[in-house]
Design a protein around this motif. Structure first.
Motif, mmCIF file in Angstrom:
data_model
loop_
_atom_site.group_PDB
_atom_site.id
_atom_site.type_symbol
_atom_site.label_atom_id
_atom_site.label_comp_id
_atom_site.label_asym_id
_atom_site.label_seq_id
_atom_site.Cartn_x
_atom_site.Cartn_y
_atom_site.Cartn_z
ATOM 1 N N ARG A 149 0.841 -1.197 0.000
ATOM 2 C CA ARG A 149 0.000 0.000 0.000
ATOM 3 C C ARG A 149 0.872 1.241 0.000
ATOM 4 O O ARG A 149 1.957 1.251 0.547
ATOM 5 C CB ARG A 149 -0.899 0.035 1.231
ATOM 6 N N GLU A 150 0.333 2.290 -0.627
ATOM 7 C CA GLU A 150 0.949 3.609 -0.561
ATOM 8 C C GLU A 150 -0.090 4.559 -0.008
ATOM 9 O O GLU A 150 -1.279 4.461 -0.336
ATOM 10 C CB GLU A 150 1.416 4.077 -1.942
ATOM 11 N N ALA A 151 0.335 5.458 0.847
ATOM 12 C CA ALA A 151 -0.551 6.470 1.426
ATOM 13 C C ALA A 151 0.224 7.777 1.496
ATOM 14 O O ALA A 151 1.432 7.809 1.242
ATOM 15 C CB ALA A 151 -1.011 6.036 2.818
ATOM 16 N N GLN A 152 -0.467 8.829 1.816
ATOM 17 C CA GLN A 152 0.158 10.134 1.963
ATOM 18 C C GLN A 152 0.162 10.519 3.444
ATOM 19 O O GLN A 152 -0.778 10.226 4.171
ATOM 20 C CB GLN A 152 -0.605 11.195 1.163
ATOM 21 N N GLU A 153 1.240 11.147 3.860
ATOM 22 C CA GLU A 153 1.327 11.654 5.223
ATOM 23 C C GLU A 153 1.617 13.144 5.151
ATOM 24 O O GLU A 153 2.460 13.577 4.369
ATOM 25 C CB GLU A 153 2.425 10.928 6.006
ATOM 26 N N ARG A 154 0.916 13.905 5.961
ATOM 27 C CA ARG A 154 1.055 15.368 5.953
ATOM 28 C C ARG A 154 2.071 15.799 6.994
ATOM 29 O O ARG A 154 2.048 15.340 8.136
ATOM 30 C CB ARG A 154 -0.289 16.023 6.229
ATOM 31 N N PHE A 155 2.947 16.692 6.585
ATOM 32 C CA PHE A 155 3.925 17.322 7.464
ATOM 33 C C PHE A 155 3.764 18.827 7.277
ATOM 34 O O PHE A 155 4.288 19.389 6.323
ATOM 35 C CB PHE A 155 5.350 16.888 7.113
ATOM 36 N N GLY A 156 2.995 19.447 8.160
ATOM 37 C CA GLY A 156 2.687 20.860 7.987
ATOM 38 C C GLY A 156 1.860 21.031 6.728
ATOM 39 O O GLY A 156 0.833 20.375 6.555
ATOM 40 N N SER A 157 2.334 21.850 5.814
ATOM 41 C CA SER A 157 1.601 22.095 4.570
ATOM 42 C C SER A 157 2.043 21.175 3.435
ATOM 43 O O SER A 157 1.527 21.275 2.327
ATOM 44 C CB SER A 157 1.783 23.558 4.150
ATOM 45 N N GLU A 158 2.988 20.278 3.702
ATOM 46 C CA GLU A 158 3.506 19.387 2.667
ATOM 47 C C GLU A 158 3.080 17.944 2.935
ATOM 48 O O GLU A 158 2.799 17.567 4.061
ATOM 49 C CB GLU A 158 5.036 19.478 2.619
ATOM 50 N N THR A 159 3.057 17.150 1.867
ATOM 51 C CA THR A 159 2.758 15.718 2.015
ATOM 52 C C THR A 159 3.915 14.905 1.445
ATOM 53 O O THR A 159 4.627 15.359 0.546
ATOM 54 C CB THR A 159 1.452 15.317 1.294
ATOM 55 N N ARG A 160 4.053 13.724 1.994
ATOM 56 C CA ARG A 160 5.063 12.776 1.523
ATOM 57 C C ARG A 160 4.401 11.414 1.387
ATOM 58 O O ARG A 160 3.529 11.046 2.181
ATOM 59 C CB ARG A 160 6.224 12.647 2.520
ATOM 60 N N ALA A 161 4.847 10.646 0.403
ATOM 61 C CA ALA A 161 4.340 9.285 0.224
ATOM 62 C C ALA A 161 4.977 8.383 1.267
ATOM 63 O O ALA A 161 6.152 8.515 1.595
ATOM 64 C CB ALA A 161 4.671 8.782 -1.179
ATOM 65 N N ARG A 162 4.163 7.466 1.768
ATOM 66 C CA ARG A 162 4.695 6.425 2.652
ATOM 67 C C ARG A 162 4.232 5.085 2.130
ATOM 68 O O ARG A 162 3.169 4.969 1.524
ATOM 69 C CB ARG A 162 4.312 6.646 4.109
ATOM 70 N N LEU A 163 5.063 4.087 2.337
ATOM 71 C CA LEU A 163 4.824 2.749 1.787
ATOM 72 C C LEU A 163 4.642 1.754 2.927
ATOM 73 O O LEU A 163 5.368 1.809 3.922
ATOM 74 C CB LEU A 163 6.013 2.323 0.933
ATOM 75 N N ALA A 164 3.708 0.823 2.748
ATOM 76 C CA ALA A 164 3.527 -0.274 3.697
ATOM 77 C C ALA A 164 4.187 -1.509 3.108
ATOM 78 O O ALA A 164 3.880 -1.906 1.974
ATOM 79 C CB ALA A 164 2.058 -0.525 3.953
ATOM 80 N N PHE A 165 5.080 -2.102 3.888
ATOM 81 C CA PHE A 165 5.714 -3.352 3.505
ATOM 82 C C PHE A 165 5.139 -4.463 4.351
ATOM 83 O O PHE A 165 5.074 -4.354 5.576
ATOM 84 C CB PHE A 165 7.237 -3.278 3.722
ATOM 85 N N ALA A 166 4.687 -5.538 3.696
ATOM 86 C CA ALA A 166 4.079 -6.672 4.406
ATOM 87 C C ALA A 166 5.070 -7.804 4.528
ATOM 88 O O ALA A 166 5.868 -8.072 3.623
ATOM 89 C CB ALA A 166 2.829 -7.146 3.659
ATOM 90 N N PHE A 167 4.953 -8.487 5.661
ATOM 91 C CA PHE A 167 5.773 -9.669 5.952
ATOM 92 C C PHE A 167 4.832 -10.764 6.417
ATOM 93 O O PHE A 167 3.963 -10.524 7.256
ATOM 94 C CB PHE A 167 6.808 -9.374 7.037
ATOM 95 N N GLU A 168 4.982 -11.958 5.850
ATOM 96 C CA GLU A 168 4.105 -13.087 6.224
ATOM 97 C C GLU A 168 4.933 -14.282 6.604
ATOM 98 O O GLU A 168 6.049 -14.421 6.240
ATOM 99 C CB GLU A 168 3.169 -13.417 5.076
#
Length: 168
Positions: A149-168
């Motif tokens: 999954r990819e999502a956005q995270e807000r830092f003040g007025s800016e956003t950055r992409a964050r990635l979810a890595f799965a482990f099974e």
């Protein structure tokens, strides 16, 4: 002959200041130029010794890398905080102080957190990393993480992409 003992153990009450110091150094090293400066400073300031003491006293799952009584890294983990992801556990944070990086300690912390998650019924788990944190992204890929999954995270007025890595 000089001997140094390196262990990974559960955090203790007296570790709060040292964990805060690792958090400060590791975050500055990892996120300077990635997270806007003012926001980075605010995030670091919120995680001082009092915050870590509270986490330890609450019984948070928190491992530390103890290098001859010097804390060189930590991992915090528990139940997945994103119910829409089908993975039971989550590694919330895994950081190693800059002077301890590149020596295999991050992998050691990761594997012990993974083992503890499995022992508590979480055979699958996720780890989130900012996409611009290339060292973290590569670290989790080398350990076998799949980007789910990819999502956005807000830092003040800016956003950055964050990635979810799965482990099974």
């Amino acid at each position: 002959m000089i001997e140094a003992v390196i262990t990974v153990r559960n955090a203790r009450e007296g570790d709060a200041q040292s964990i805060a110091d690792v958090h400060d150094a590791a975050w500055r090293d990892a996120y300077r130029g990635v997270i806007p400066g003012r926001e980075l400073e605010r995030m670091i300031a919120r995680r001082g010794p009092r915050w870590w003491h509270s986490a330890i006293m609450r019984g948070s799952r928190l491992l530390v890398l103890d290098f001859d009584e010097i804390i060189g890294g930590y991992a915090s983990y528990g139940r997945n905080r994103v119910p829409s992801l089908r993975y039971g556990g989550e590694v919330f944070e895994l950081y190693v102080a800059p002077e301890f990086q590149g020596l295999g300690f991050g992998k050691r912390l990761f594997e012990l957190a993974r083992k503890d998650l499995a022992e508590h019924g979480y055979s699958s788990f996720v780890v989130w990393a900012l996409a611009d944190n290339e060292r973290a992204v590569e670290f989790y890929r080398r350990l076998g993480g799949r980007n789910v999954r990819e999502a956005q995270e807000r830092f003040g007025s800016e956003t950055r992409a964050r990635l979810a890595f799965a482990f099974e």
